[in-house]
Design a protein around this motif. Structure first.
Motif, mmCIF file in Angstrom:
data_model
loop_
_atom_site.group_PDB
_atom_site.id
_atom_site.type_symbol
_atom_site.label_atom_id
_atom_site.label_comp_id
_atom_site.label_asym_id
_atom_site.label_seq_id
_atom_site.Cartn_x
_atom_site.Cartn_y
_atom_site.Cartn_z
ATOM 1 N N LEU A 185 -41.604 8.034 41.419
ATOM 2 C CA LEU A 185 -41.322 6.932 40.506
ATOM 3 C C LEU A 185 -40.388 7.380 39.380
ATOM 4 C CD1 LEU A 185 -42.099 3.934 39.945
ATOM 5 C CD2 LEU A 185 -43.859 4.824 38.417
ATOM 6 N N LEU A 186 -40.627 8.571 38.833
ATOM 7 C CA LEU A 186 -39.797 9.073 37.740
ATOM 8 C C LEU A 186 -38.376 9.390 38.201
ATOM 9 C CD1 LEU A 186 -42.419 11.370 35.987
ATOM 10 C CD2 LEU A 186 -41.397 9.293 35.051
ATOM 11 N N TRP A 187 -38.207 9.678 39.477
ATOM 12 C CA TRP A 187 -36.877 9.915 40.036
ATOM 13 C C TRP A 187 -36.091 8.621 40.238
ATOM 14 C CZ3 TRP A 187 -38.074 13.791 44.574
ATOM 15 C CH2 TRP A 187 -37.923 15.114 44.114
ATOM 16 N N ASN A 188 -36.778 7.519 40.376
ATOM 17 C CA ASN A 188 -36.149 6.262 40.786
ATOM 18 C C ASN A 188 -35.460 5.578 39.597
ATOM 19 O OD1 ASN A 188 -35.453 3.732 41.756
ATOM 20 N ND2 ASN A 188 -37.400 3.379 42.790
ATOM 21 N N PRO A 189 -34.126 5.561 39.565
ATOM 22 C CA PRO A 189 -33.435 4.940 38.428
ATOM 23 C C PRO A 189 -33.578 3.427 38.378
ATOM 24 C CG PRO A 189 -31.856 5.577 40.115
ATOM 25 C CD PRO A 189 -33.185 6.119 40.547
ATOM 26 N N LEU A 190 -34.058 2.813 39.452
ATOM 27 C CA LEU A 190 -34.202 1.360 39.495
ATOM 28 C C LEU A 190 -35.622 0.890 39.201
ATOM 29 C CD1 LEU A 190 -32.056 0.547 42.671
ATOM 30 C CD2 LEU A 190 -31.314 0.710 40.282
ATOM 31 N N PRO A 192 -39.067 0.058 37.072
ATOM 32 C CA PRO A 192 -39.293 -0.446 35.714
ATOM 33 C C PRO A 192 -39.887 0.617 34.795
ATOM 34 C CG PRO A 192 -40.911 -1.360 37.250
ATOM 35 C CD PRO A 192 -39.894 -0.642 38.078
ATOM 36 N N THR A 193 -39.518 0.544 33.528
ATOM 37 C CA THR A 193 -39.915 1.564 32.550
ATOM 38 C C THR A 193 -41.417 1.639 32.298
ATOM 39 O OG1 THR A 193 -37.764 1.503 31.447
ATOM 40 C CG2 THR A 193 -39.624 2.306 30.141
ATOM 41 N N PRO A 194 -42.161 0.517 32.186
ATOM 42 C CA PRO A 194 -43.600 0.641 31.880
ATOM 43 C C PRO A 194 -44.356 1.525 32.873
ATOM 44 C CG PRO A 194 -42.881 -1.613 31.565
ATOM 45 C CD PRO A 194 -41.725 -0.898 32.196
ATOM 46 N N GLY A 195 -44.072 1.360 34.156
ATOM 47 C CA GLY A 195 -44.745 2.199 35.144
ATOM 48 C C GLY A 195 -44.360 3.654 35.006
ATOM 49 N N LYS A 196 -43.128 3.908 34.615
ATOM 50 C CA LYS A 196 -42.675 5.284 34.428
ATOM 51 C C LYS A 196 -43.368 5.957 33.247
ATOM 52 C CE LYS A 196 -38.052 5.318 36.455
ATOM 53 N NZ LYS A 196 -36.647 5.668 36.201
ATOM 54 N N ILE A 197 -43.660 5.200 32.206
ATOM 55 C CA ILE A 197 -44.359 5.773 31.052
ATOM 56 C C ILE A 197 -45.712 6.312 31.468
ATOM 57 C CG2 ILE A 197 -45.436 5.201 28.833
ATOM 58 C CD1 ILE A 197 -43.125 3.217 28.369
ATOM 59 N N GLU A 198 -46.455 5.519 32.241
ATOM 60 C CA GLU A 198 -47.766 5.964 32.718
ATOM 61 C C GLU A 198 -47.630 7.166 33.653
ATOM 62 O OE1 GLU A 198 -50.685 4.900 31.620
ATOM 63 O OE2 GLU A 198 -49.504 3.678 30.226
#
Length: 416
Positions: A185-190, A192-198
């Motif tokens: 998920l953190l690699w995926n530039p597309l 959404p940010t909220p999921g990346k924060i978690e």
């Protein structure tokens, strides 16, 4: 709707674009690939911020010219995420090497570690576990007369094998897989940010876990990948740095899992949709390796990696300035009519069936390709032997994950 209409629907103002996270490219990227190969084999995607390369020969030119097409941007950096995501990574080690992002001379020393880790000797050592785990999984769902072969077979099968090779204890496989999903998920530039924060918050715990494995292997080395990285192998290669172990471990755990899992299910789906190939495999297991290769060609599980030009160059009739980002669409190259006649057909007997790009090519060809091929072969051999009568569930329709990197099914429901 023909390929041109389908492509135009997904683009702005008729300009070529590609977004694997949304329709219609999520369901069938080959609609776009076919159009691009014919009309604009090197075309720019505003969505991805990169030039997409779709023809086989152009892809081969790139992977065999690392001086012009650098791999330093092959995978996105987790530190390139939005500031609110990066803040959650405070305390994590600085970026280490991930091998796929390294050019020479840094690439070769890392490659030696991986070639040792995924050697024929290691593969032979884990073969009994492959057979055992495949049979255990079939034993668990056989009485039900139905199964989801993704959730109940390919996923836990591949998790078990890759975890054993890496040195992850059985009781930790599930949580390491959860962290691995966060890393993707953190690699995926597309994404959404909220999921990346978690995901970033949880990644801190993943780093602590790998640190504990490193400390354990310093005192108690074993025949596993993490011990290879911690101790090196005499004159062949030295021990790796702490940061490099962290990044290589996390990155290769992704590569060793998703692509192999998705190849298992793609192969089963292909064979059941073209029943003569399933029946052939049931009657003659020696046919399975070529069916695996044709699956890899026709339905490459990895969409492709990035490159960046080090100088101005021309590719596919397009002049690319220095610093141009390019996405190598291996899945498109694998269906290039110029290389593979009648590319949409299922033909495991085609003469060049192994010349696909599913594992890349050149110095960055996947070091775990022989392990992956063996896992898929054993999974198919066991399933065709144990349940030759299976068929797709009557109401089953294949749907695909929304992924920047991978091309994989969301489920594979079968009955017997």
């Amino acid at each position: 709707m023909d390929v041109h209409e389908s492509t135009a629907t997904a683009t702005a103002g008729g300009a070529p674009d590609f977004n694997p996270m949304t329709s219609p490219h999520r369901e069938d990227p080959h609609l776009f690939y076919e159009w691009a190969r014919a009309e604009q084999p090197v075309c720019y995607s505003e969505t991805l911020g990169a030039w997409m390369v779709t023809r086989y020969d152009d892809l081969m030119t790139m992977v065999h010219d690392p001086d012009t097409y650098s791999s330093k941007n092959a995978l996105p950096s987790i530190w390139d995420n939005p500031p609110e995501v990066v803040r959650e990574l405070a305390g994590c080690v600085a970026e280490g090497s991930t091998i796929v992002n390294e050019d020479e001379p840094k690439h070769l020393p890392l490659r030696k570690v991986l070639d040792h880790a995924f050697s024929g000797r290691r593969i032979r050592a884990v073969l009994p576990l492959m057979t055992k785990r495949a049979n255990e999984l079939i034993d668990a769902f056989e009485p039900d007369r139905s199964a989801d072969l993704l959730a109940q077979y390919s996923d836990p099968f591949v998790q078990a094998i890759v975890s054993a090779v890496f040195g992850i204890p059985d009781e930790d496989v599930a949580k390491v897989q959860s962290w691995t999903n966060d890393y993707v998920l953190l690699w995926n530039p597309l994404a959404p940010t909220p999921g990346k924060i978690e995901a970033a918050r949880r990644l801190v715990e993943y780093e602590k876990y790998i640190a504990e494995l490193i400390e354990d292997r310093k005192k108690h080395p074993r025949e596993d990948f993490i011990s290879d990285m911690v101790h090196g192998n005499g004159d062949a290669f030295p021990p790796m740095s702490y940061a490099d172990i962290q990044y290589v471990f996390r990155g290769l755990r992704v590569a060793g899992y998703d692509t192999t899992r998705d190849t298992v299910t793609s192969a089963i789906l292909l064979m059941l949709q073209h029943r003569e190939h399933w029946d052939r495999a049931c009657q003659d297991p020696k046919a399975i390796p070529r069916l695996v290769e044709e699956t890899l060609r026709r339905d490459a599980p990895h969409r492709g990696l990035m490159r960046v030009t080090t100088r101005e160059t021309e590719l596919g009739g397009v002049t690319l300035p220095a610093g141009s980002a390019l996405l190598l669409l291996f899945g498109s190259g694998n269906r290039d009519e110029r290389k593979f006649p009648d590319p949409d057909a299922v033909d495991p007997d085609r003469a060049n069936v192994r010349e696909h790009l599913a594992f890349g090519n050149g110095i960055h060809q996947c070091p775990g390709n022989n392990l992956a091929r063996t896992e898929v072969r054993v999974a198919l051999e066991t399933l065709t032997r144990r349940l030759p009568q299976i068929d797709l569930a009557p109401d089953y329709r294949p749907t695909y994950i929304a992924s920047y990197f991978f091309r994989g099914l969301e489920s594979l429901r079968v009955v017997w």
